[in-house]
Design a protein around this motif. Structure first.
Motif, PDB file in Angstrom:
ATOM      1  N   GLY B 360       0.831  -1.201   0.000  1.00  0.00           N
ATOM      2  CA  GLY B 360       0.000   0.000   0.000  1.00  0.00           C
ATOM      3  C   GLY B 360       0.863   1.247   0.000  1.00  0.00           C
ATOM      4  O   GLY B 360       0.404   2.319   0.357  1.00  0.00           O
ATOM      5  N   ALA B 361       2.134   1.109  -0.393  1.00  0.00           N
ATOM      6  CA  ALA B 361       3.097   2.215  -0.266  1.00  0.00           C
ATOM      7  C   ALA B 361       2.719   3.386  -1.159  1.00  0.00           C
ATOM      8  O   ALA B 361       1.886   3.277  -2.042  1.00  0.00           O
ATOM      9  CB  ALA B 361       4.506   1.743  -0.608  1.00  0.00           C
ATOM     10  N   SER B 362       3.382   4.502  -0.896  1.00  0.00           N
ATOM     11  CA  SER B 362       3.138   5.719  -1.668  1.00  0.00           C
ATOM     12  C   SER B 362       3.285   5.391  -3.148  1.00  0.00           C
ATOM     13  O   SER B 362       4.004   4.487  -3.523  1.00  0.00           O
ATOM     14  CB  SER B 362       4.158   6.779  -1.250  1.00  0.00           C
ATOM     15  OG  SER B 362       5.462   6.280  -1.408  1.00  0.00           O
ATOM     16  N   PRO B 363       2.605   6.139  -3.997  1.00  0.00           N
ATOM     17  CA  PRO B 363       2.582   5.790  -5.423  1.00  0.00           C
ATOM     18  C   PRO B 363       3.939   6.029  -6.067  1.00  0.00           C
ATOM     19  O   PRO B 363       4.959   5.959  -5.407  1.00  0.00           O
ATOM     20  CB  PRO B 363       1.521   6.726  -5.977  1.00  0.00           C
ATOM     21  CG  PRO B 363       1.493   7.898  -5.046  1.00  0.00           C
ATOM     22  CD  PRO B 363       1.885   7.377  -3.703  1.00  0.00           C
ATOM     23  N   GLN B 364       3.940   6.296  -7.348  1.00  0.00           N
ATOM     24  CA  GLN B 364       5.173   6.496  -8.087  1.00  0.00           C
ATOM     25  C   GLN B 364       6.165   7.411  -7.358  1.00  0.00           C
ATOM     26  O   GLN B 364       5.769   8.407  -6.771  1.00  0.00           O
ATOM     27  CB  GLN B 364       4.819   7.129  -9.444  1.00  0.00           C
ATOM     28  CG  GLN B 364       5.904   6.942 -10.456  1.00  0.00           C
ATOM     29  CD  GLN B 364       5.675   7.786 -11.691  1.00  0.00           C
ATOM     30  OE1 GLN B 364       5.348   8.965 -11.594  1.00  0.00           O
ATOM     31  NE2 GLN B 364       5.855   7.186 -12.839  1.00  0.00           N
ATOM     32  N   ARG B 365       7.395   6.988  -7.379  1.00  0.00           N
ATOM     33  CA  ARG B 365       8.461   7.850  -6.861  1.00  0.00           C
ATOM     34  C   ARG B 365       9.413   8.124  -7.996  1.00  0.00           C
ATOM     35  O   ARG B 365       9.743   7.219  -8.762  1.00  0.00           O
ATOM     36  CB  ARG B 365       9.267   7.101  -5.800  1.00  0.00           C
ATOM     37  CG  ARG B 365       8.894   7.413  -4.395  1.00  0.00           C
ATOM     38  CD  ARG B 365       9.853   6.669  -3.492  1.00  0.00           C
ATOM     39  NE  ARG B 365       9.341   6.587  -2.155  1.00  0.00           N
ATOM     40  CZ  ARG B 365       9.450   7.572  -1.255  1.00  0.00           C
ATOM     41  NH1 ARG B 365      10.067   8.699  -1.556  1.00  0.00           N
ATOM     42  NH2 ARG B 365       8.947   7.412  -0.049  1.00  0.00           N
ATOM     43  N   ILE B 366       9.903   9.350  -8.060  1.00  0.00           N
ATOM     44  CA  ILE B 366      10.856   9.690  -9.112  1.00  0.00           C
ATOM     45  C   ILE B 366      12.163  10.121  -8.465  1.00  0.00           C
ATOM     46  O   ILE B 366      12.186  10.981  -7.586  1.00  0.00           O
ATOM     47  CB  ILE B 366      10.287  10.801 -10.010  1.00  0.00           C
ATOM     48  CG1 ILE B 366       9.030  10.269 -10.724  1.00  0.00           C
ATOM     49  CG2 ILE B 366      11.312  11.282 -11.020  1.00  0.00           C
ATOM     50  CD1 ILE B 366       8.316  11.280 -11.571  1.00  0.00           C
ATOM     51  N   PHE B 367      13.250   9.464  -8.870  1.00  0.00           N
ATOM     52  CA  PHE B 367      14.561   9.828  -8.360  1.00  0.00           C
ATOM     53  C   PHE B 367      15.353  10.549  -9.460  1.00  0.00           C
ATOM     54  O   PHE B 367      15.428  10.064 -10.591  1.00  0.00           O
ATOM     55  CB  PHE B 367      15.354   8.585  -7.944  1.00  0.00           C
ATOM     56  CG  PHE B 367      14.754   7.845  -6.795  1.00  0.00           C
ATOM     57  CD1 PHE B 367      14.833   8.363  -5.516  1.00  0.00           C
ATOM     58  CD2 PHE B 367      14.103   6.634  -6.997  1.00  0.00           C
ATOM     59  CE1 PHE B 367      14.274   7.671  -4.440  1.00  0.00           C
ATOM     60  CE2 PHE B 367      13.547   5.947  -5.937  1.00  0.00           C
ATOM     61  CZ  PHE B 367      13.624   6.466  -4.656  1.00  0.00           C
ATOM     62  N   PRO B 368      15.964  11.670  -9.110  1.00  0.00           N
ATOM     63  CA  PRO B 368      16.848  12.300 -10.093  1.00  0.00           C
ATOM     64  C   PRO B 368      18.082  11.434 -10.281  1.00  0.00           C
ATOM     65  O   PRO B 368      18.619  10.897  -9.317  1.00  0.00           O
ATOM     66  CB  PRO B 368      17.222  13.636  -9.442  1.00  0.00           C
ATOM     67  CG  PRO B 368      16.970  13.458  -7.993  1.00  0.00           C
ATOM     68  CD  PRO B 368      15.913  12.408  -7.843  1.00  0.00           C
ATOM     69  N   SER B 369      18.503  11.283 -11.527  1.00  0.00           N
ATOM     70  CA  SER B 369      19.709  10.509 -11.791  1.00  0.00           C
ATOM     71  C   SER B 369      20.674  11.336 -12.625  1.00  0.00           C
ATOM     72  O   SER B 369      20.259  12.129 -13.466  1.00  0.00           O
ATOM     73  CB  SER B 369      19.351   9.222 -12.526  1.00  0.00           C
ATOM     74  OG  SER B 369      20.535   8.513 -12.835  1.00  0.00           O
ATOM     75  N   PHE B 370      21.949  11.144 -12.370  1.00  0.00           N
ATOM     76  CA  PHE B 370      22.965  11.977 -13.006  1.00  0.00           C
ATOM     77  C   PHE B 370      23.880  11.114 -13.855  1.00  0.00           C
ATOM     78  O   PHE B 370      24.197   9.984 -13.496  1.00  0.00           O
ATOM     79  CB  PHE B 370      23.757  12.734 -11.942  1.00  0.00           C
ATOM     80  CG  PHE B 370      22.866  13.659 -11.166  1.00  0.00           C
ATOM     81  CD1 PHE B 370      22.693  14.964 -11.568  1.00  0.00           C
ATOM     82  CD2 PHE B 370      22.143  13.192 -10.072  1.00  0.00           C
ATOM     83  CE1 PHE B 370      21.835  15.805 -10.886  1.00  0.00           C
ATOM     84  CE2 PHE B 370      21.279  14.028  -9.382  1.00  0.00           C
ATOM     85  CZ  PHE B 370      21.126  15.337  -9.796  1.00  0.00           C
ATOM     86  N   LEU B 371      24.289  11.689 -14.974  1.00  0.00           N
ATOM     87  CA  LEU B 371      25.134  10.970 -15.911  1.00  0.00           C
ATOM     88  C   LEU B 371      26.454  10.599 -15.249  1.00  0.00           C
ATOM     89  O   LEU B 371      26.937   9.474 -15.366  1.00  0.00           O
ATOM     90  CB  LEU B 371      25.398  11.901 -17.099  1.00  0.00           C
ATOM     91  CG  LEU B 371      25.899  11.305 -18.386  1.00  0.00           C
ATOM     92  CD1 LEU B 371      24.953  10.237 -18.879  1.00  0.00           C
ATOM     93  CD2 LEU B 371      26.039  12.395 -19.442  1.00  0.00           C
ATOM     94  N   PHE B 372      27.051  11.554 -14.540  1.00  0.00           N
ATOM     95  CA  PHE B 372      28.330  11.336 -13.880  1.00  0.00           C
ATOM     96  C   PHE B 372      28.199  11.703 -12.409  1.00  0.00           C
ATOM     97  O   PHE B 372      27.417  12.587 -12.067  1.00  0.00           O
ATOM     98  CB  PHE B 372      29.420  12.188 -14.535  1.00  0.00           C
ATOM     99  CG  PHE B 372      29.707  11.761 -15.940  1.00  0.00           C
ATOM    100  CD1 PHE B 372      30.210  10.498 -16.203  1.00  0.00           C
ATOM    101  CD2 PHE B 372      29.458  12.599 -16.997  1.00  0.00           C
ATOM    102  CE1 PHE B 372      30.477  10.091 -17.494  1.00  0.00           C
ATOM    103  CE2 PHE B 372      29.719  12.209 -18.299  1.00  0.00           C
ATOM    104  CZ  PHE B 372      30.229  10.943 -18.547  1.00  0.00           C
ATOM    105  N   PRO B 373      28.986  11.054 -11.556  1.00  0.00           N
ATOM    106  CA  PRO B 373      28.767  11.234 -10.117  1.00  0.00           C
ATOM    107  C   PRO B 373      28.964  12.653  -9.611  1.00  0.00           C
ATOM    108  O   PRO B 373      28.274  13.073  -8.689  1.00  0.00           O
ATOM    109  CB  PRO B 373      29.783  10.272  -9.470  1.00  0.00           C
ATOM    110  CG  PRO B 373      30.720   9.842 -10.555  1.00  0.00           C
ATOM    111  CD  PRO B 373      29.994  10.010 -11.847  1.00  0.00           C
ATOM    112  N   GLU B 374      29.876  13.420 -10.212  1.00  0.00           N
ATOM    113  CA  GLU B 374      30.198  14.716  -9.606  1.00  0.00           C
ATOM    114  C   GLU B 374      29.027  15.687  -9.603  1.00  0.00           C
ATOM    115  O   GLU B 374      28.978  16.601  -8.785  1.00  0.00           O
ATOM    116  CB  GLU B 374      31.376  15.375 -10.333  1.00  0.00           C
ATOM    117  CG  GLU B 374      32.669  14.592 -10.272  1.00  0.00           C
ATOM    118  CD  GLU B 374      32.879  13.772 -11.532  1.00  0.00           C
ATOM    119  OE1 GLU B 374      31.862  13.391 -12.170  1.00  0.00           O
ATOM    120  OE2 GLU B 374      34.034  13.512 -11.886  1.00  0.00           O
ATOM    121  N   SER B 375      28.090  15.524 -10.554  1.00  0.00           N
ATOM    122  CA  SER B 375      27.008  16.505 -10.652  1.00  0.00           C
ATOM    123  C   SER B 375      26.019  16.403  -9.500  1.00  0.00           C
ATOM    124  O   SER B 375      25.373  17.388  -9.151  1.00  0.00           O
ATOM    125  CB  SER B 375      26.235  16.318 -11.963  1.00  0.00           C
ATOM    126  OG  SER B 375      27.096  16.014 -13.016  1.00  0.00           O
TER     127      SER B 375
END
Lengths: 572, 572
Positions: B360-375
């Motif tokens: 019953g968890a919260s609906p869609q979650r969106i995570f920001p993702s970065f091309l390279f780690p430093e950003s």
């Protein structure tokens, strides 16, 4: 399939070993007996895995050394060679990266593979790739030596966490960088990251400014991030070096031109020639051709930034072709190739253009293109810095023949045997011992005891430090000026530049003293630290006062006389 | 099709005018007569195109104002509204951008469209987009006022070259930023770019450090580049604000973890809780879930950086699902939502995950993702700065009722009529005039003539400057400390912070004097500059010494009393 390497009908060039760690030594023995020339050990469970692993790695190295093989790894992710005659993918990369002229060494396996994956997209091709995690034998330094002479490689790309043997790195890098660019992303800079990578805290007077200065001295181009590494690499790979830092801008959007100009100024580039040519939203390919040609024909322009913001549904191709025609024409009329960087707002990577079929113009041209305008001047500025390094001549190391290094070494060893190291793991010796040792190199040390006197008037502070990454450094401080730190060995040009910078003391005797000190550091790798005052201009020449030296056990090989950057050395 | 707007069977809400400039006024007249409520003029040939265009724009504005319409443009690229009930694309963008909760205003048309094009790829959706080039009527400030109350908009994104009316901008922005984030990329920062955009050289004591300080005071988040703008926007759009700057790192690659840690330290984030969890190359989804959960459950951790380097042919999906489960679990057990940023080495943008069907968890979650780690740490650090702004209460502006602004205005106007402006286009007046004017605000000015005395002991320098971008600024200098510059009007919290910072002078009388001065600036927009010494702690209260004021003609409306940031104002 065969069950063991011994069953193979002929000897192999390279054996890739991916058996469990416990079985690696056996396999290595078999490979040696079967006449294998090289070993690549993918298996983990070596120096990275505690004392047992360290022992295993030492045994593996013994086998390899005893039979004259070379070893890559262990715990490595492999080797790639795209030369059509070799065409080798002994790595975990699912396919060969695009062929090209970049040699790539990665300390981190995962990052190495990720970089390979992005390379095609960003317009980079490789000659060679090596991920040599534990570097028991083959190191980044070996690769640099190979690439320096390799006709398939125009440029070295390094992802490093440490430099391995820093003395070797700086020596090889300096020479290499005078012929081909080295681009390095250096990880593990922060305190936090250094503790992850199990590197002890830095013992020297480090900091980013220092590291920048040392990169500059060696000519190594430093990328701050992986993203920037690609940006710089694609410029180096496909464009000529600029003569200077003066840029012009051609754009069809005032907004993009503005971002170009802002980022140029922020990165130390200067607008010159026509400055900014804003063609306006309603422009066409012919106008691009003319603007590009006119900008590049300007004597004051060293590089060109061109953007094309394609609004609505349109394609950049005719504009790229027009830019290419402008570049061709300007090169023909001026004879000076200049770098051209594009921002096509959407295409990050490299844009290839073919010459018009009827023209006899140079063949395919590839322009680096950037997703957003700000990245282009940032990358160009790094390339400008490298071009400046290349414009300077390499310099030579003065190597004095009237020294007695053998006696100095005996004195050092005797000191190390009789004294206990201090808290900093160094054995410290005062002015008597220092005088005897440096006398072997004809470096004069005053008799006065260290703690009797304050700083003599007009004296410079001269110190030696060992940096974990760069090796021995000489530091010169003159009151009221920022300290100068230089990697040894010092070339004649390094010394001249240092003396120019510490204006408070112009004296040819100082130049000779620094050159002799630099030689002592080269020939006495035990010498890890020194504090002293250098008093110039006395009647009997420059002398060191109030000296103490710090020694550290050294078991490595002694290096040959440094026939240093540029190759030649001047006897004296 | 109809031949003219008058032929339409009913009145329209918005008329988009794209006829040649010469015909625009006629069309506008027709539209007004037909009962149109808004005009959007795409045509160029107005204020951007010389004196004739300026005149045409003024006439257009007259028509609009006379009939109570609003005008977007002229010379603009349009308006987009993604609300399903509106679904309007009156722009040159070939299609609607993804719907979302970001309101976007762009000064540059081309850049605006490029940003829209990238948005989908980077995981950003928009509620509204306006490109209002010439801003004859509707400005970025109007948009901010609209978005502040708009239930479809959670965040404002601004691409600006100038701020339009800076007094209005800073006032609106400060209030807005306490409710919703404003993210701005500010072009035309460099001298070179400013000359392109025909902005006169900055007259004040500008520089990037100043601009940073002013952005901080208004709570506006500043992106250095377009790339960074996307990075920050995607975090703001999809993640909660962090409580502080303490991060943990979960990774399957030591190399990537190292880059995360380096960039965290470089951007002012601190490693906390478990610090770095290196799961190693052979990890699995369950280990990710556990590591993510444990890190987020740590009280000392404010945000989490997670990387997954997918080596060879594999997919990140099971890992993203595991991360999501870890985040869900930690949020449920702690009740504290914390931002989680990903680096999936290859996916730049946003990664959406659905909850397991049975939960019953919260609906869609969106995570920001970065091309390279430093950003990721760089973007997070900007969000941390904004979160700190939001943690402070807004502050109120003291508004004194015992003042006589009308008399002060008469005195100012008289001065401006009788004197000639100096080289800097300011009319300067000495201490007699300044005393009479400031007396109307009960700000005490000492009688001594300016040039008779040196700096009184213990005095602070208090100045007023007009910044082209930010409007009037108060600058306070205390010997031996860096100068403090603040946008007016000063709130009680601004004043308390200033007085705290100039420790050399703690005095409630100073607080009142600054508050009254701030009110004088608000009520006297002619007052563009001031130099003075503020002498605290005298028996008869704090006084200004050695004063001169600089005046400039002002023809705009007088603003209503500043019921300022936070809404309320405290009478006194």
């Amino acid at each position: 399939a065969y069950h063991s390497i011994g069953e193979l009908p002929e000897a192999v060039d390279l054996a890739v070993v991916a058996v469990p760690a416990e079985a690696v030594l056996d396999v290595a023995e078999h490979a040696v007996k079967a006449g294998t020339k090289g070993l690549l050990v993918v298996s983990s469970g070596f120096a990275e895995a505690g004392p047992e692993g360290v022992e295993r790695q030492e045994k593996l190295l013994e086998i390899v050394r005893a039979h004259g093989l070379r070893l890559i790894g262990p715990n490595c992710l492999g080797v790639i060679n795209t030369d059509p005659e070799v065409h080798l993918n002994a790595s975990l990369a699912p396919e060969l990266p695009p062929a090209g002229r970049v040699g790539f060494f990665s300390h981190s396996a995962a990052l190495g593979l990720v970089i390979l994956e992005f390379a095609a997209e960003r317009g980079l091709g490789f000659s060679t790739f090596v991920s040599a995690r534990n570097r028991a034998d083959v190191s980044g330094n070996d690769l640099l030596q190979f690439w320096e002479e390799d006709p398939h490689t125009d440029m070295a790309l390094l992802y490093l966490e440490t430099f391995g043997n820093p003395r070797r790195f700086t020596r090889i890098a300096r020479r290499f960088a005078h012929r081909k660019p080295i681009l390095a992303v250096k990880g593990a800079r922060s305190t936090a990251a250094q503790s992850v990578t199990q590197i002890e805290a830095r013992q020297t007077f480090g900091g980013t400014a220092l590291v920048d200065a040392l990169f500059r001295q060696t000519g190594v181009i430093r990328a701050e991030t992986l993203d920037e590494m690609f940006d710089i690499a694609v410029v180096l790979a496909h464009q000529p070096l600029p003569r200077g830092n003066r840029v012009a801008i051609v754009s069809n959007s005032r907004g993009v031109a503005t971002l170009f100009a802002d980022a140029s100024e922020a990165n130390g580039l200067e607008l010159a020639g026509p400055g900014i040519i804003d063609l306006g939203a309603m422009t066409n390919a012919d106008q691009y051709e003319r603007a590009v040609r006119e900008s590049l024909e300007h004597d004051d322009v060293d590089a060109l930034l061109v953007s094309f913001a394609c609004v609505g549904s349109c394609t950049g191709e005719p504009v790229v072709d027009a830019i290419r025609r402008g570049v061709d024409a300007a090169e023909e009329s001026t004879g000076v190739p200049k770098p051209v960087l594009l921002c096509l707002m959407g295409a990050a990577g490299a844009v290839a253009t073919e010459p018009p079929p009827e023209s006899g113009a140079s063949p395919q041209r590839i322009f680096p293109s950037f997703l957003f305008p700000e990245s282009a001047p940032r990358a160009l500025a790094k390339v400008v810095g490298y071009a400046r390094f290349r414009q300077k001549k390499p310099g030579t190391v003065r190597w004095f023949e009237d020294v007695d290094a053998a006696s100095a070494r005996e004195l050092l060893k005797a000191l190390l045997e009789t004294r206990e190291p201090g808290e900093d793991d160094l054995v410290w010796a005062g002015d008597d011992a220092a005088r005897s040792i440096l006398a072997c190199f004809k470096v004069a040390v005053e008799e006065a005891a260290r703690d009797t006197g304050a700083k003599p008037p007009g004296a410079l502070e001269v110190g030696i430090h060992s940096d974990r990454h760069f090796g021995p450094l000489i530091e010169i401080r003159c009151e009221g000026r920022p300290p100068l730190v230089r990697i040894t060995p010092l070339t004649d040009l390094d010394i001249a530049e240092v003396v120019r910078n510490v204006e408070c003391a112009k004296d040819p005797a100082i130049e000779e003293l620094l050159a002799r000190l630099s030689q002592a550091i080269e020939e006495l790798p035990w010498l890890a630290a020194m504090d002293s005052w250098l008093v110039p201009g006395e009647e009997d020449g420059a002398k060191l006062h109030g000296i103490r030296i710090g020694l550290r056990p050294y078991t490595g090989r002694l290096t040959a006389p440094a026939t240093q950057p540029g190759g030649q050395h001047a006897g004296s």
